[in-house]
Each structure stands twice: as C-alpha cells, then as structure tokens.
Design an enzyme around this catalytic site. Sequence first.
Site, PDB file in Angstrom:
ATOM      1  N   ARG A  35       6.120  -2.093  -1.803  1.00  0.00           N
ATOM      2  CA  ARG A  35       6.323  -0.810  -2.455  1.00  0.00           C
ATOM      3  C   ARG A  35       5.072  -0.495  -3.269  1.00  0.00           C
ATOM      4  NH1 ARG A  35       9.752  -0.124   0.761  1.00  0.00           N
ATOM      5  NH2 ARG A  35      11.951   0.415   0.430  1.00  0.00           N
ATOM      6  N   GLU A  66       2.742   8.228  -3.142  1.00  0.00           N
ATOM      7  CA  GLU A  66       3.286   8.734  -1.885  1.00  0.00           C
ATOM      8  C   GLU A  66       4.431   9.726  -2.118  1.00  0.00           C
ATOM      9  OE1 GLU A  66       6.189   5.562   0.053  1.00  0.00           O
ATOM     10  OE2 GLU A  66       4.268   4.616  -0.380  1.00  0.00           O
ATOM     11  N   HIS A  90       2.792   4.645   5.006  1.00  0.00           N
ATOM     12  CA  HIS A  90       4.109   4.011   4.892  1.00  0.00           C
ATOM     13  C   HIS A  90       4.838   4.003   6.235  1.00  0.00           C
ATOM     14  CE1 HIS A  90       7.598   3.069   1.884  1.00  0.00           C
ATOM     15  NE2 HIS A  90       7.632   2.303   2.960  1.00  0.00           N
TER      16      HIS A  90
END
Length: 313
Positions: free
Chosen positions: A233, A262, A280
Amino acid sequence: MKPVLLVLNLQVPAHLEQMVQTFPDFDVIYAPEADQAEAAIAAHGARVQCVCTIGATGLSAAQMQRMPKLSLVCAMGAGYENIDVAYAKAHGIAVGNGAGTNDECVADHAMGLLIAAVRGIVKLDKATRAGIWRSAMPLPANVSGKRLGVVGLGTIGAKIAKRAAAFDMSIGYHNRQPRDGVSHQYFGDLLALAAWADVLLVATPGGAGTKHLINAEVLSALGEKGVLVNIARGSVVDTQALAEAVREGRVAGAGLDVYESEPLPPPELMDLDSVVLTPHVGGWSPEAVQNSVDRFIANMRSHLDGKPLVSPI
C-alpha cells in the site's frame, strides 16, 4: 422490492453480468465512484444487504449505519484496510475478502518491478530509443546473488521469496514474529533488515499501524546501492523521504506499484528515472480478477446459504 447488492469497485461488464446472473433475487447496483456510492446509498440504503468493495475504497461505519439490512461486506483482493471491521462485527455484519485470489499475479509483478529497478530496464529502454549505445552507460547490476529483505512475509511475501530464490537471491524478512516452518533469515528489527538487504520489498498490510513504516531512517539504512520495491500500500512508504533519498543518492532507486497520491501519480517522483512506476496493477490480470470475482460470489453464496464464508476476516 428486491434486496440490493451494492458494488463499489471497478468491474468490467462481464463480471457485473456474472453477479446479476448468479443472484437474480438481488438488484445489483454499480457505484464505483465516491459520488455514485453516496447517491446509491441515499437512494437504496434501506435495501442494501450485501456490499462488494476493495480495501482502498472500503466501507465506513457511517456508511454501514445507513444500511440497516446490511449483513455482508466483502473486499475483492486481500486488502481490507478501509473497511470498518470492528463496527461490522459488533453489529453482526459478516466480513470477507479475496485472500489468495491474486497472490501469484502480485508476486509476478513484484519480481518484474524488482528486476526493472535493479537492472535499470526503463532507463535502458529510453536510452536505446535515443540512440545511446551500451558503451556510453554504466553497467547495470546483477539481480542474482543479491540479498532480498521482505517486509511482511505473509502469503504474497512468501510467493515473492520463492521467485527470488530461483534467482539465487538470499532471503531475509521482518514480521512482528518469526514464521513457523520458514528457513529464511528473520530480522526482528526493520532497520537491521534494511541494512542487510540490497533490495527491500514491502509486502505488509496497509492501515494506520504501518503508515510510513518505510521512512528516512529505513531508507538510509538500505543505503546508496539499495533498491526499494513496494507492492503493498502506498501509505507504508514516506514518499517525500523516498524522493529525497533517491535525489541525494542515498538510495539507488525504486519500483513502485502503489503510492500515497493514487490514483494520481506521485509528483515527487515523476522526474526520477531510477524510479519505476506502475498504476497499482500488481494484482490485475484476467486470471486474477476472475478469481477475485469468483471468490466474492462464493463468499456471498455461502453467506446467503447460512454457511461460513470461504475467506472470512
């Protein structure tokens, strides 16, 4: 009126149709954007029985409070950091995830980022397109023989370590406690792992407990020849500290699939050609996404049949 299955994460039409066909007694409402989710809860909250989401989107206690008939929340993928699990369990709401559905894909992508960052493949590609031949560039480093430090040797971390071992990399890891049956070298101290490693790979869960776990001190310990890879993450890495470490030559480079900014790209890193960025997609492939949809359906079917979830949290 039918109960509602509320889908809060991005889906392709075929997967939405799979949910519709599997659960004909439900109205499937698709609301992948925040404003769409708010509108859907406002209009249909009283009928929502099941929610499909992801860890990054989550489901808050305030949202659950507006769904009095809610009985199931499931995250596709392993992460569930933004689902208020404590509130859900306190109110009899089952919570599940897609643990294991995209592990192989994430591990593959992690190795791709590792190789690209260590070998400088993106820089080499740009140089080749600009007509620069190898004799004008520094020698790219080996991957084999390097030391890989895994931060978070869970299921995904273990799969990455298995792949790295095939490259003759030495494996060390940092968890809160040593894992039973694991032969890799255990480091109880993260700084010690970073100082030992040539590549520090982050595979730990996100959330408040790991926010900026990889900070300036850890990056300094990794050192000027070290490479950071993050497929966990974005919140786990202090982006500003990483940018400063790369600019100042205190870290050689990085490969990142996740970042704090993001879905926007990380502005601090955009001009650094020793940092490899992907959007991602570590857990995204046709196979992995289909596995995740199938797992959500299996969890929901088990729940509706009064059985334990296939992968409960």
